[in-house]
Design an enzyme around this catalytic site. Structure first.
Site, PDB file in Angstrom:
ATOM      1  N   HIS A  79      46.224  52.869  37.151  1.00 28.17           N
ATOM      2  CA  HIS A  79      45.986  51.573  37.768  1.00 28.17           C
ATOM      3  C   HIS A  79      47.285  50.914  38.216  1.00 28.17           C
ATOM      4  CE1 HIS A  79      43.571  48.174  38.825  1.00 28.17           C
ATOM      5  NE2 HIS A  79      44.221  47.356  38.002  1.00 28.17           N
ATOM      6  N   SER A  81      44.859  44.843  42.496  1.00 24.68           N
ATOM      7  CA  SER A  81      43.730  44.669  41.584  1.00 24.68           C
ATOM      8  C   SER A  81      42.969  43.387  41.931  1.00 24.68           C
ATOM      9  CB  SER A  81      44.242  44.680  40.135  1.00 24.68           C
ATOM     10  OG  SER A  81      43.187  44.870  39.227  1.00 24.68           O
TER      11      SER A  81
END
Length: 248
Positions: A228, A95
């Protein structure tokens, strides 16, 4: 191998392996900490020494002010790692950590320190822009976003004392990630390996494929079932992939 005072602040070695033929520097996600990569270090040692980055404002660096500018973080880490990486090394970032790893890699290559590979996980390419402003929202909205992405144990998010501790760093990290803008210039020459979850709301396959434009080396895209934080369910497969690439 002696470790500088500055490196001791920024880098955690959970399983020191100074004789390892390669090193993997791991950059955490927004709100994350070095300990997230303890299992990676355990799995790869002693053939790969893992150096996990610890950002200010969390865990044993809680008393320090968080850094809310990704370029400032990149400059400081480039200085630390330029002295630490004296042999073959690769970067892994998840991320926000993927954007930071890319910027640090650019800086090191400019200094003449090439990498074996850059593993960019759960993050769109630097030039794939999204106008996101979660860091400007109130605490409830910020925490709702974190819960949506399932990046933090919900039991932690329900503990008021822990929340007060993590919120400043979490908001700072979101600001750094969301205000980051790609600056044209020399990219990287190392291969880039992008890894994403097939249901990740933060990155599409097209956005991940654009990492190919940021390197003059090879490019691969690996997609896993999940959102995610697909990593939490597919850690063994991802660790095998990293180990195989570094063994080459």
């Amino acid at each position: 191998m002696s470790i500088s005072i500055e490196a001791a602040e920024w880098i955690r070695r959970f399983h020191p392996a100074p004789a390892a033929p390669a090193r993997l520097v791991c950059f955490p996600h927004a709100g994350g900490s070095a300990s997230y990569f303890h299992p990676v270090s355990a799995a790869l040692a002693p053939s790969v020494e893992v150096l996990a980055v610890q950002y200010p404002g969390r865990q044993d660096r809680y008393a320090e002010a968080p850094v809310d500018d990704l370029f400032v973080l990149a400059d400081r880490l480039a200085d630390v790692l330029a002295a630490e990486l004296t042999g073959p090394a690769a970067f892994f970032g998840h991320s926000m950590g993927a954007s930071l790893a890319f910027e640090v890699a650019r800086r090191l290559e400019e200094r003449g320190t090439p990498l074996l590979a850059l593993f960019a996980s759960g993050r769109r390419a630097p030039s794939a822009f999204r106008d996101e402003r979660v860091h400007e929202k109130d605490d409830d909205a910020l925490l709702a976003e974190v819960k949506r992405l399932s990046g933090t144990d919900s039991r932690v998010l329900e503990d008021d004392e822990i929340l007060r501790m993590v919120l400043p760093a979490l908001r700072s990290d979101y600001k750094a990630a969301e205000l980051y803008r790609y600056r044209p210039g020399p990219d990287v020459s190392c291969p880039v390996v992008a890894l994403i979850g097939d249901r990740d709301p933060k990155v599409t396959e097209d956005e991940a494929r654009q990492w190919a434009e940021r390197t003059s080396g090879g490019f691969e895209l690996h997609t896993y079932p999940g959102g995610h934080f697909y990593l939490n369910d597919h850690a063994p497969a991802v660790i095998r992939l990293i180990g195989d690439r570094l063994a080459r």
